[in-house]
Motif scaffolding. Sequence first.
Motif, PDB file in Angstrom:
ATOM      1  N   VAL A  44       0.871  -1.174   0.000  1.00 20.12           N
ATOM      2  CA  VAL A  44       0.000   0.000   0.000  1.00 20.12           C
ATOM      3  C   VAL A  44       0.905   1.219   0.000  1.00 20.12           C
ATOM      4  CG1 VAL A  44      -1.714   1.324   1.294  1.00 20.12           C
ATOM      5  CG2 VAL A  44      -1.875  -1.171   1.203  1.00 20.12           C
ATOM      6  N   ALA A  90      -0.624   4.156   7.128  1.00 22.31           N
ATOM      7  CA  ALA A  90      -1.694   3.450   7.818  1.00 22.31           C
ATOM      8  C   ALA A  90      -2.792   4.432   8.206  1.00 22.31           C
ATOM      9  CB  ALA A  90      -1.142   2.758   9.064  1.00 22.31           C
ATOM     10  N   ASP A 101      -5.115   2.136   2.659  1.00 18.10           N
ATOM     11  CA  ASP A 101      -4.745   1.234   3.749  1.00 18.10           C
ATOM     12  C   ASP A 101      -5.988   0.617   4.380  1.00 18.10           C
ATOM     13  OD1 ASP A 101      -2.749   0.278   5.927  1.00 18.10           O
ATOM     14  OD2 ASP A 101      -4.274   1.366   7.069  1.00 18.10           O
ATOM     15  N   ASN A 157       2.738  -1.207   4.391  1.00 19.37           N
ATOM     16  CA  ASN A 157       2.667   0.201   4.006  1.00 19.37           C
ATOM     17  C   ASN A 157       4.032   0.681   3.525  1.00 19.37           C
ATOM     18  OD1 ASN A 157       0.628  -0.071   6.559  1.00 19.37           O
ATOM     19  ND2 ASN A 157      -0.176   1.273   4.975  1.00 19.37           N
TER      20      ASN A 157
END
Length: 324
Positions: free
Chosen positions: A35, A39, A44, A65
């Motif tokens: 991603v 976050a 996310d 992430n």
Amino acid sequence: MNTTRRQFAGLLGASALAAHSPFAFAQDKTIRVLVGFAAGGAADTVARAVAEGVRGHGFNMLVDNKGGAGGRLATEALISAPADGATLLMTPMGNLTLFPHVFKTLSYDPLKQFVGVGKACSMSFALAVGANSPAKTLKEFLDLARKDNSMAAYGTPGAGTAMHFIGQLLGKASKVPLAHVPYRGGSAAVTDAIGGVLPCVITTLPNLLPLHQSGKLRILAISDEVPLSALPGVPTLKSLGYSDLVITETFALFARAGTPTPLVAQLNKSVTEAVQSDKIASLLRKLEYQPQTATTEALDKQLRDEHARWSQIVKASGYAPEDS
């Protein structure tokens, strides 16, 4: 139980096939879902919802992430990973369809290096004004902007974003000289709209809806195809006569091109089942995302169609591509 030589040979053959099966990694290796944002953000949130749903449908996904460069670092990381399905990318579709037209150079070609795995959801964009704005409708906002240049400014999360071009298209269609004010992210633009510093903000609907419901902002129109039940009385731009302004953002999973087709098909099945489950669909709707699924073929077609559409929009706008 005794095993004959033929049976033993058959077992060996089956073991050899399993070792070379495109599904073999899933037996002892978690799928990494890249991603490109921090976050808690939209991508996310969607990735974690899908990962939770997929756990009950054959695969285990771990969100990784890898923020930076507007999501491009995660996209580049996918290209660097093996094409074995062990690494996927959850991304807004615009990163693959709009970015090629707003950056001079990209280190990846979305039409050649990616294959669609599964669609998770879509979201709309919205145009909003502060609660103290005299504009109660989009027409009233445009009338004010037409008469007073200081009321013609609209803020977005940044130049070259879908929201930037929504404002440009609206200004062109309405013949009102709207002035774009790019921010570094949507939060600052929303704050200025609430405070009355910014006459209008265009950003993602999930970010605006709670503020609309609490009375801090007033959403005047959305870019979806149809009105949303969460926004009674709020029209779509299409219903107001701007048919070219049906623009939504899709969140979807992609793999590297060359990933075994049977594995992509199985992943698509698992993602589709997860998104269609009551638990995950309800979770996404609660967050104001519209759950959506698609076959890999349909997702690849959407990628190409949106890539072509953004090419036309960006060229017509006269936007000068930036260095990536």
